[in-house]
Design a protein around this motif. Structure first.
Motif, PDB file in Angstrom:
ATOM      1  N   ALA A 249       0.822  -1.269   0.204  1.00  0.00           N
ATOM      2  CA  ALA A 249      -0.046   0.018   0.102  1.00  0.00           C
ATOM      3  C   ALA A 249       0.823   1.161  -0.049  1.00  0.00           C
ATOM      4  O   ALA A 249       0.380   2.283  -0.208  1.00  0.00           O
ATOM      5  CB  ALA A 249      -0.810   0.108   1.347  1.00  0.00           C
ATOM      6  N   THR A 250       2.172   1.118   0.207  1.00  0.00           N
ATOM      7  CA  THR A 250       3.159   2.310   0.389  1.00  0.00           C
ATOM      8  C   THR A 250       3.469   2.530  -0.951  1.00  0.00           C
ATOM      9  O   THR A 250       3.923   3.734  -1.281  1.00  0.00           O
ATOM     10  CB  THR A 250       4.077   2.192   1.141  1.00  0.00           C
ATOM     11  OG1 THR A 250       5.062   1.022   0.561  1.00  0.00           O
ATOM     12  CG2 THR A 250       3.925   1.954   2.585  1.00  0.00           C
ATOM     13  N   TYR A 251       3.064   1.923  -2.106  1.00  0.00           N
ATOM     14  CA  TYR A 251       3.664   1.810  -3.388  1.00  0.00           C
ATOM     15  C   TYR A 251       2.757   2.693  -4.263  1.00  0.00           C
ATOM     16  O   TYR A 251       1.506   2.653  -4.274  1.00  0.00           O
ATOM     17  CB  TYR A 251       4.203   0.469  -4.065  1.00  0.00           C
ATOM     18  CG  TYR A 251       5.379  -0.040  -3.786  1.00  0.00           C
ATOM     19  CD1 TYR A 251       6.453   0.490  -4.579  1.00  0.00           C
ATOM     20  CD2 TYR A 251       5.731  -0.932  -2.739  1.00  0.00           C
ATOM     21  CE1 TYR A 251       7.813  -0.205  -4.304  1.00  0.00           C
ATOM     22  CE2 TYR A 251       7.053  -1.281  -2.318  1.00  0.00           C
ATOM     23  CZ  TYR A 251       8.085  -0.879  -3.199  1.00  0.00           C
ATOM     24  OH  TYR A 251       9.388  -1.466  -2.859  1.00  0.00           O
ATOM     25  N   SER A 274      -3.002  -1.283  -8.634  1.00  0.00           N
ATOM     26  CA  SER A 274      -1.745  -1.317  -7.829  1.00  0.00           C
ATOM     27  C   SER A 274      -1.369  -2.743  -7.217  1.00  0.00           C
ATOM     28  O   SER A 274      -0.157  -3.176  -7.432  1.00  0.00           O
ATOM     29  CB  SER A 274      -1.272  -0.319  -7.103  1.00  0.00           C
ATOM     30  OG  SER A 274      -1.268   0.955  -7.586  1.00  0.00           O
ATOM     31  N   LEU A 275      -2.343  -3.110  -6.407  1.00  0.00           N
ATOM     32  CA  LEU A 275      -2.081  -4.574  -5.560  1.00  0.00           C
ATOM     33  C   LEU A 275      -1.980  -5.548  -6.678  1.00  0.00           C
ATOM     34  O   LEU A 275      -1.168  -6.643  -6.214  1.00  0.00           O
ATOM     35  CB  LEU A 275      -3.168  -4.575  -4.538  1.00  0.00           C
ATOM     36  CG  LEU A 275      -2.997  -5.711  -3.725  1.00  0.00           C
ATOM     37  CD1 LEU A 275      -1.855  -5.262  -2.833  1.00  0.00           C
ATOM     38  CD2 LEU A 275      -4.397  -5.697  -2.779  1.00  0.00           C
ATOM     39  N   THR A 276      -2.527  -5.374  -7.929  1.00  0.00           N
ATOM     40  CA  THR A 276      -2.530  -6.748  -8.751  1.00  0.00           C
ATOM     41  C   THR A 276      -0.968  -6.826  -9.532  1.00  0.00           C
ATOM     42  O   THR A 276      -0.632  -7.428  -9.710  1.00  0.00           O
ATOM     43  CB  THR A 276      -3.745  -6.429  -9.836  1.00  0.00           C
ATOM     44  OG1 THR A 276      -4.940  -6.399  -9.086  1.00  0.00           O
ATOM     45  CG2 THR A 276      -3.549  -7.284 -10.755  1.00  0.00           C
ATOM     46  N   ILE A 277      -0.740  -5.259  -9.921  1.00  0.00           N
ATOM     47  CA  ILE A 277       0.499  -5.114 -10.577  1.00  0.00           C
ATOM     48  C   ILE A 277       1.732  -5.394  -9.931  1.00  0.00           C
ATOM     49  O   ILE A 277       2.714  -6.046 -10.364  1.00  0.00           O
ATOM     50  CB  ILE A 277       0.565  -3.722 -11.185  1.00  0.00           C
ATOM     51  CG1 ILE A 277      -0.439  -3.637 -12.269  1.00  0.00           C
ATOM     52  CG2 ILE A 277       2.096  -3.601 -11.720  1.00  0.00           C
ATOM     53  CD1 ILE A 277      -0.454  -1.967 -12.767  1.00  0.00           C
ATOM     54  N   ILE A 278       1.826  -5.052  -8.623  1.00  0.00           N
ATOM     55  CA  ILE A 278       2.923  -5.327  -7.525  1.00  0.00           C
ATOM     56  C   ILE A 278       3.405  -6.941  -7.626  1.00  0.00           C
ATOM     57  O   ILE A 278       4.433  -7.004  -7.470  1.00  0.00           O
ATOM     58  CB  ILE A 278       2.532  -4.723  -6.309  1.00  0.00           C
ATOM     59  CG1 ILE A 278       4.350  -4.695  -5.508  1.00  0.00           C
ATOM     60  CG2 ILE A 278       1.769  -5.722  -5.371  1.00  0.00           C
ATOM     61  CD1 ILE A 278       3.833  -3.981  -4.265  1.00  0.00           C
ATOM     62  N   ASN A 279       2.574  -7.793  -7.833  1.00  0.00           N
ATOM     63  CA  ASN A 279       2.553  -9.184  -7.933  1.00  0.00           C
ATOM     64  C   ASN A 279       3.566  -9.445  -9.214  1.00  0.00           C
ATOM     65  O   ASN A 279       4.081 -10.608  -9.234  1.00  0.00           O
ATOM     66  CB  ASN A 279       1.358  -9.822  -7.855  1.00  0.00           C
ATOM     67  CG  ASN A 279       1.684 -11.278  -7.051  1.00  0.00           C
ATOM     68  OD1 ASN A 279       2.788 -11.634  -6.596  1.00  0.00           O
ATOM     69  ND2 ASN A 279       0.874 -12.525  -7.397  1.00  0.00           N
ATOM     70  N   TRP A 369       0.604  -2.704   5.235  1.00  0.00           N
ATOM     71  CA  TRP A 369       0.062  -4.117   5.084  1.00  0.00           C
ATOM     72  C   TRP A 369      -1.270  -4.027   5.434  1.00  0.00           C
ATOM     73  O   TRP A 369      -2.145  -5.167   5.735  1.00  0.00           O
ATOM     74  CB  TRP A 369       0.928  -5.089   6.035  1.00  0.00           C
ATOM     75  CG  TRP A 369       2.440  -5.272   5.322  1.00  0.00           C
ATOM     76  CD1 TRP A 369       3.367  -4.711   5.712  1.00  0.00           C
ATOM     77  CD2 TRP A 369       2.592  -6.135   4.140  1.00  0.00           C
ATOM     78  NE1 TRP A 369       4.534  -5.036   5.021  1.00  0.00           N
ATOM     79  CE2 TRP A 369       3.952  -5.769   3.841  1.00  0.00           C
ATOM     80  CE3 TRP A 369       1.861  -6.776   3.219  1.00  0.00           C
ATOM     81  CZ2 TRP A 369       4.752  -6.428   2.938  1.00  0.00           C
ATOM     82  CZ3 TRP A 369       2.541  -7.605   2.319  1.00  0.00           C
ATOM     83  CH2 TRP A 369       3.940  -7.634   2.138  1.00  0.00           C
ATOM     84  N   GLN A 370      -1.923  -2.979   5.847  1.00  0.00           N
ATOM     85  CA  GLN A 370      -3.278  -2.691   6.645  1.00  0.00           C
ATOM     86  C   GLN A 370      -4.274  -2.870   5.496  1.00  0.00           C
ATOM     87  O   GLN A 370      -4.113  -2.519   4.326  1.00  0.00           O
ATOM     88  CB  GLN A 370      -3.246  -1.307   7.172  1.00  0.00           C
ATOM     89  CG  GLN A 370      -2.571  -0.997   8.485  1.00  0.00           C
ATOM     90  CD  GLN A 370      -2.724  -2.024   9.410  1.00  0.00           C
ATOM     91  OE1 GLN A 370      -3.661  -2.471   9.729  1.00  0.00           O
ATOM     92  NE2 GLN A 370      -1.592  -2.537  10.006  1.00  0.00           N
ATOM     93  N   ASN A 371      -5.317  -3.459   5.693  1.00  0.00           N
ATOM     94  CA  ASN A 371      -6.266  -3.679   4.741  1.00  0.00           C
ATOM     95  C   ASN A 371      -6.081  -4.682   3.739  1.00  0.00           C
ATOM     96  O   ASN A 371      -6.625  -4.365   2.649  1.00  0.00           O
ATOM     97  CB  ASN A 371      -7.176  -2.415   4.201  1.00  0.00           C
ATOM     98  CG  ASN A 371      -7.593  -1.532   5.577  1.00  0.00           C
ATOM     99  OD1 ASN A 371      -7.944  -1.990   6.260  1.00  0.00           O
ATOM    100  ND2 ASN A 371      -7.290  -0.231   5.421  1.00  0.00           N
ATOM    101  N   ILE A 372      -4.900  -5.297   3.755  1.00  0.00           N
ATOM    102  CA  ILE A 372      -4.719  -6.343   2.696  1.00  0.00           C
ATOM    103  C   ILE A 372      -4.944  -7.566   3.064  1.00  0.00           C
ATOM    104  O   ILE A 372      -5.017  -8.196   4.166  1.00  0.00           O
ATOM    105  CB  ILE A 372      -3.133  -6.248   2.452  1.00  0.00           C
ATOM    106  CG1 ILE A 372      -2.475  -4.908   2.090  1.00  0.00           C
ATOM    107  CG2 ILE A 372      -2.622  -7.211   1.268  1.00  0.00           C
ATOM    108  CD1 ILE A 372      -3.166  -4.093   0.917  1.00  0.00           C
TER     109      ILE A 372
END
Length: 405
Positions: A249-251, A274-279, A369-372
């Motif tokens: 979430a910081t990215y 972003s959460l999908t792309i970071i993987n 990492w909150q709300n992940i």
């Protein structure tokens, strides 16, 4: 007469003595000639040494003359500047491109103005009108811009753009306080407060962790946490996510083609995307020192330039300013990134304190990492651990507490 000519003379003398069938006491005469040769050799060495000493003395005198001329020019320029009071300390400061941290005692009143841009004093004074200071029990004095208080979605490294320079990726901010907050120090997100900036004493093009997709379609960055202390002996590389617990979430992620935009506020991807792309990314952070000069490398410029021919390269022109009211800024001018800033190395020990600093109690840092989703978070953490780059041998895990005056 050199050694070679004397040796030839000795040979002729020996032949002559032999041909004349002299008495056996010729050995003593030969020994005297050999002694004379050694004396002449010693004299020759002394003359050479004296010549080298004379040359060294002449070079030293020429250097001192140049140094005095440079100091005279500096004094003349300082006297020509309205409102300035030149002193010997001004000349010394102008000659040093990097001033290392020291535990010097508090300067007297006549030197106070000159020291303000050499320590955290410059932050405490210049940022007061742009936001608010807090006194945190962990980090000491920290600062928050007014935008972060008004807008919960505000985050650092968004209103501005990246410029690739001879020192790597340099953040060019559109915010008035960007000269300080994106080049000195680190950021942390505090729950129920928002993003806060923790001052640092070393200038860099930026202090971020980088991630990039394999096909270079997307790039992302996250502010480094205050715990990430750097040093010339340690490179900050791909291990940084796992080592400091930097969460997704910081990215901030952006399409690579959008890197040329003057601001990224409207171009950054939504959090879920972003959460999908970071993987699909790997960490490409590469912060290094070169003779106490920090470089911020990351995504490969050549790869990105192949898909975006508008991506240019620049040279950093660092203009150190000693005047407390100098117009600090980082701007692109032609083929240069003009940096007008305090010294690249500042004293950690200020002589003043921020005015009206609020107490920040029981601050809890959100690492991203909150709300992940727990399953997703575990997968990402395992992926971060598999980064091929090794962990550092030397790093500062403990949180730093900045000294108050």
């Amino acid at each position: 007469m050199n050694k070679r000519s004397l040796s030839a003379l000795l040979a002729l003398q020996a032949i002559f003595l032999f041909s004349c069938n002299q008495q056996p006491d010729n050995t003593a005469q030969i020994k005297r000639l050999e002694d004379r040769i050694r004396q002449l050799e010693d004299q020759e060495k002394q003359l050479q040494l004296q010549g080298e000493q004379d040359k060294l003395a002449a070079d030293r005198a020429a250097f001192e003359a140049k140094k005095q001329k440079f100091q005279d020019q500096q004094n003349a320029e300082a006297q020509a500047t309205p409102g300035s009071t030149p002193s010997s300390s001004d000349v010394v400061r102008s000659q040093k491109s990097v001033r290392m941290e020291s535990d010097a005692s508090m300067p007297d009143d006549s030197q106070t103005d000159l020291s303000r841009t050499d320590s955290y004093n410059v932050f405490y004074e210049r940022l007061q009108s742009e936001g608010h200071w807090f006194n945190d029990e962990t980090y000491g004095y920290v600062w928050q811009p007014s935008e972060a208080q008004r807008d919960e979605s505000w985050r650092p490294y968004t209103d501005g753009h990246w410029a690739y320079t001879d020192r790597g990726w340099t953040w060019v901010s559109n915010e008035n306080y960007g000269w300080a907050t994106y080049h000195y120090g680190r950021w942390a997100k505090v729950r129920n407060v928002g993003w806060i900036w923790v001052p640092g004493n070393t200038w860099a093009p930026a202090w971020v962790s980088w991630r990039q997709t394999e096909n270079s379609d997307y790039v992302g960055w996250a502010p480094l946490p205050p715990e990430c202390e750097t040093s010339p002996s340690v490179k900050v590389e791909g291990w940084v996510d796992n080592y400091y617990g930097i969460g997704p979430a910081t990215y901030i992620f952006l399409k690579a083609v959008d890197l040329v935009r003057p601001t990224y506020r409207q171009a950054i991807l939504p959090p879920q995307q972003s959460l999908t792309i970071i993987n699909q990314t790997r960490n490409v952070t590469n912060i290094t020192y070169n003779h106490n000069v920090v470089n911020n490398y990351g995504p490969q410029y050549q790869q990105l330039a192949q898909t975006n021919n508008r991506l240019e390269r620049y040279q950093i022109n660092y203009q150190q300013q000693a005047q407390p009211n100098a117009n600090f800024r980082t701007v692109v001018t032609g083929n240069q990134v003009q940096v007008v800033a305090p010294p690249p190395q500042l004293e950690r020990r200020p002589t003043i304190a921020p005015s009206d600093a609020r107490q920040l109690k029981n601050a809890q840092v959100d690492r991203g990492w909150q709300n992940i989703d727990p399953t997703k978070a575990q997968q990402l953490k395992q992926a971060f651990q598999q980064n091929p780059r090794l962990f550092p041998r030397l790093c500062h895990l403990s949180r730093r507490h900045l000294p108050n005056p």
